[in-house]
Design a protein around this motif. Sequence first.
Motif, PDB file in Angstrom:
ATOM      1  N   GLU A 120       0.901  -1.162   0.083  1.00  0.00           N
ATOM      2  CA  GLU A 120       0.066  -0.089   0.118  1.00  0.00           C
ATOM      3  C   GLU A 120       0.702   1.295   0.025  1.00  0.00           C
ATOM      4  OE1 GLU A 120      -3.548  -0.126   2.350  1.00  0.00           O
ATOM      5  OE2 GLU A 120      -3.011  -1.934   3.250  1.00  0.00           O
ATOM      6  N   CYS A 121       0.255   2.222  -0.569  1.00  0.00           N
ATOM      7  CA  CYS A 121       1.000   3.587  -0.558  1.00  0.00           C
ATOM      8  C   CYS A 121       0.236   4.726   0.337  1.00  0.00           C
ATOM      9  CB  CYS A 121       1.196   4.047  -1.813  1.00  0.00           C
ATOM     10  SG  CYS A 121       1.892   2.909  -3.123  1.00  0.00           S
ATOM     11  N   VAL A 122      -0.390   4.402   1.753  1.00  0.00           N
ATOM     12  CA  VAL A 122      -1.215   5.306   2.080  1.00  0.00           C
ATOM     13  C   VAL A 122      -0.572   5.680   3.567  1.00  0.00           C
ATOM     14  CG1 VAL A 122      -3.230   5.373   3.684  1.00  0.00           C
ATOM     15  CG2 VAL A 122      -3.070   4.022   1.490  1.00  0.00           C
ATOM     16  N   THR A 151      -5.598  11.300   5.473  1.00  0.00           N
ATOM     17  CA  THR A 151      -5.231  10.031   4.698  1.00  0.00           C
ATOM     18  C   THR A 151      -4.720  10.472   3.575  1.00  0.00           C
ATOM     19  OG1 THR A 151      -6.823   8.591   6.050  1.00  0.00           O
ATOM     20  CG2 THR A 151      -5.918   7.737   4.232  1.00  0.00           C
ATOM     21  N   ASP A 153      -2.632   9.007  -0.155  1.00  0.00           N
ATOM     22  CA  ASP A 153      -2.421   8.228  -1.038  1.00  0.00           C
ATOM     23  C   ASP A 153      -1.087   8.566  -1.847  1.00  0.00           C
ATOM     24  OD1 ASP A 153      -1.600   6.517  -3.155  1.00  0.00           O
ATOM     25  OD2 ASP A 153      -3.749   5.752  -3.447  1.00  0.00           O
ATOM     26  N   CYS A 155       1.164   7.202  -3.783  1.00  0.00           N
ATOM     27  CA  CYS A 155       1.656   6.489  -4.828  1.00  0.00           C
ATOM     28  C   CYS A 155       0.663   7.391  -6.068  1.00  0.00           C
ATOM     29  CB  CYS A 155       0.990   4.979  -5.071  1.00  0.00           C
ATOM     30  SG  CYS A 155       1.877   3.671  -4.229  1.00  0.00           S
ATOM     31  N   ASN A 156      -0.572   7.618  -5.860  1.00  0.00           N
ATOM     32  CA  ASN A 156      -1.478   8.483  -6.568  1.00  0.00           C
ATOM     33  C   ASN A 156      -1.264  10.075  -6.244  1.00  0.00           C
ATOM     34  OD1 ASN A 156      -2.561   6.225  -8.069  1.00  0.00           O
ATOM     35  ND2 ASN A 156      -3.767   5.739  -6.216  1.00  0.00           N
ATOM     36  N   LEU A 160      -7.069  11.264   0.399  1.00  0.00           N
ATOM     37  CA  LEU A 160      -8.212  10.138   0.395  1.00  0.00           C
ATOM     38  C   LEU A 160      -9.171  10.909   1.360  1.00  0.00           C
ATOM     39  CD1 LEU A 160      -6.558   6.822   0.785  1.00  0.00           C
ATOM     40  CD2 LEU A 160      -7.358   8.293  -1.530  1.00  0.00           C
TER      41      LEU A 160
END
Length: 172
Positions: A120-122, A151, A153, A155-156, A160
């Motif tokens: 995960e990337c969170v 929160t 992300d 990676c993106n 969130l």
Amino acid sequence: MTVSRTHPRNMVAALTLAFVLTGLFASGSAFAQRTTNQSFPFTMTQFVACANDGEGELVTFEGTLHIMMQTWVDDEGCTHIKSVAHPKKLSGTGSVTGDSYQATGMTMSIEDEIVNCGEECVVQFSIVNNFRLIGQGPGNNYTVHQQIEYTYDFCNQEYLSIEFKNEKIDCK
């Protein structure tokens, strides 16, 4: 000349993202626990609504920001960061009145990074922000207290969720 007013939420979001990115890059090597202290030049412009007899004005602050950061990795390989930032000799001048201001307070951030302990990337983190912009005379002291849960992300590169709790902004 274009002038923008900095809302406390925008300033906190920028500082928080700086903490997160600093933590991500600092946590690249394996370690049990590490504490760092850094001070660096800092400039910000903040709209102080209670200044200028209630008309408000932009105040540009310059000085030093000190950040103390504790970083550790748990048994699952997840990185955790606790950081505390506070101004040192951060002073400003009102753009209309020329009044002097001093910035005081502290921002504490607690981050749990899932980036390093799985696919995960969170990044989940909470921040408590208490800062005061103290002006000359009565009635133009700007105080902010916020508790914020984020929160993100990584990676993106998108938030969130952002939840503001216990927010109080006053002029005293």
